[in-house]
Design a protein around this motif. Sequence first.
Motif, PDB file in Angstrom:
ATOM      1  N   ALA A  21      43.913-146.001 -31.146  1.00  0.00           N
ATOM      2  CA  ALA A  21      44.409-147.264 -30.586  1.00  0.00           C
ATOM      3  C   ALA A  21      44.439-148.336 -31.674  1.00  0.00           C
ATOM      4  O   ALA A  21      45.385-149.139 -31.740  1.00  0.00           O
ATOM      5  N   ALA A  22      43.443-148.333 -32.542  1.00  0.00           N
ATOM      6  CA  ALA A  22      43.440-149.286 -33.661  1.00  0.00           C
ATOM      7  C   ALA A  22      44.550-148.955 -34.658  1.00  0.00           C
ATOM      8  O   ALA A  22      45.150-149.866 -35.244  1.00  0.00           O
ATOM      9  N   PHE A  23      44.858-147.670 -34.853  1.00  0.00           N
ATOM     10  CA  PHE A  23      45.985-147.286 -35.730  1.00  0.00           C
ATOM     11  C   PHE A  23      47.276-147.903 -35.208  1.00  0.00           C
ATOM     12  O   PHE A  23      48.108-148.393 -35.977  1.00  0.00           O
ATOM     13  N   VAL A  24      47.462-147.799 -33.893  1.00  0.00           N
ATOM     14  CA  VAL A  24      48.683-148.329 -33.275  1.00  0.00           C
ATOM     15  C   VAL A  24      48.781-149.825 -33.540  1.00  0.00           C
ATOM     16  O   VAL A  24      49.840-150.327 -33.945  1.00  0.00           O
ATOM     17  N   ALA A  88      54.072-150.565 -27.670  1.00  0.00           N
ATOM     18  CA  ALA A  88      53.494-150.992 -26.390  1.00  0.00           C
ATOM     19  C   ALA A  88      53.204-149.793 -25.497  1.00  0.00           C
ATOM     20  O   ALA A  88      52.130-149.703 -24.881  1.00  0.00           O
ATOM     21  N   ALA A  89      54.125-148.854 -25.430  1.00  0.00           N
ATOM     22  CA  ALA A  89      53.922-147.660 -24.603  1.00  0.00           C
ATOM     23  C   ALA A  89      52.829-146.767 -25.182  1.00  0.00           C
ATOM     24  O   ALA A  89      52.057-146.158 -24.435  1.00  0.00           O
ATOM     25  N   LEU A  90      52.736-146.696 -26.510  1.00  0.00           N
ATOM     26  CA  LEU A  90      51.648-145.936 -27.140  1.00  0.00           C
ATOM     27  C   LEU A  90      50.298-146.565 -26.806  1.00  0.00           C
ATOM     28  O   LEU A  90      49.333-145.864 -26.494  1.00  0.00           O
ATOM     29  N   ARG A  91      50.248-147.880 -26.862  1.00  0.00           N
ATOM     30  CA  ARG A  91      49.020-148.609 -26.542  1.00  0.00           C
ATOM     31  C   ARG A  91      48.607-148.332 -25.095  1.00  0.00           C
ATOM     32  O   ARG A  91      47.436-148.079 -24.808  1.00  0.00           O
TER      33      ARG A  91
END
Length: 173
Positions: A21-24, A88-91
């Motif tokens: 999540a931090a990578f994203v 946003a969708a990845l998050r």
Amino acid sequence: MTLSLYSATVPSFQQIVTSLAAFVDKGEAFATTSGIDPATLVTAKLAPDMLGFAYQVKSVAVHSVGAISGIRAGEFAPDMTPPPADFAALRTLLADTAAALAAINPAEVDGFVGGDMAFVFREHRVPYLAEDFLLSFSLPNFYFHATTAYGILRAQGVPLGKRDYLGRPRIRA
């Protein structure tokens, strides 16, 4: 001390999902500050015959919470849905994955030991014990896809390091 199946899997899933999540976030910030179209990073690959960053992130979810769901159902099949299309969708996917992992009951996972399940793909059906599926199939896939996601962003210039990948280890309090 006996190590439980839950302890051998779910906390590690949680640690790396949080890192991803931090990578994203770092990838999106890098795109913004560098003037790069965010879609360039979301679809970036390490090699032409590999799948892109978004697929790698999706696969981390598939091989963590999706693996647990597969054991519950008695079978696991590859998720053929398209990966998320933007940051946003990845998050959202990672937040949903983290929430689902947090809701898993350790006793339920430990109760999977010795249970039958199968990996199913097209006409192939590969039988597993639940613990062998998690430890010899999904866990290696989970780390492969997390590492590949890291490598893709690093290759694109996103300033990530080993600490970003490791996230917050579970240290003795």
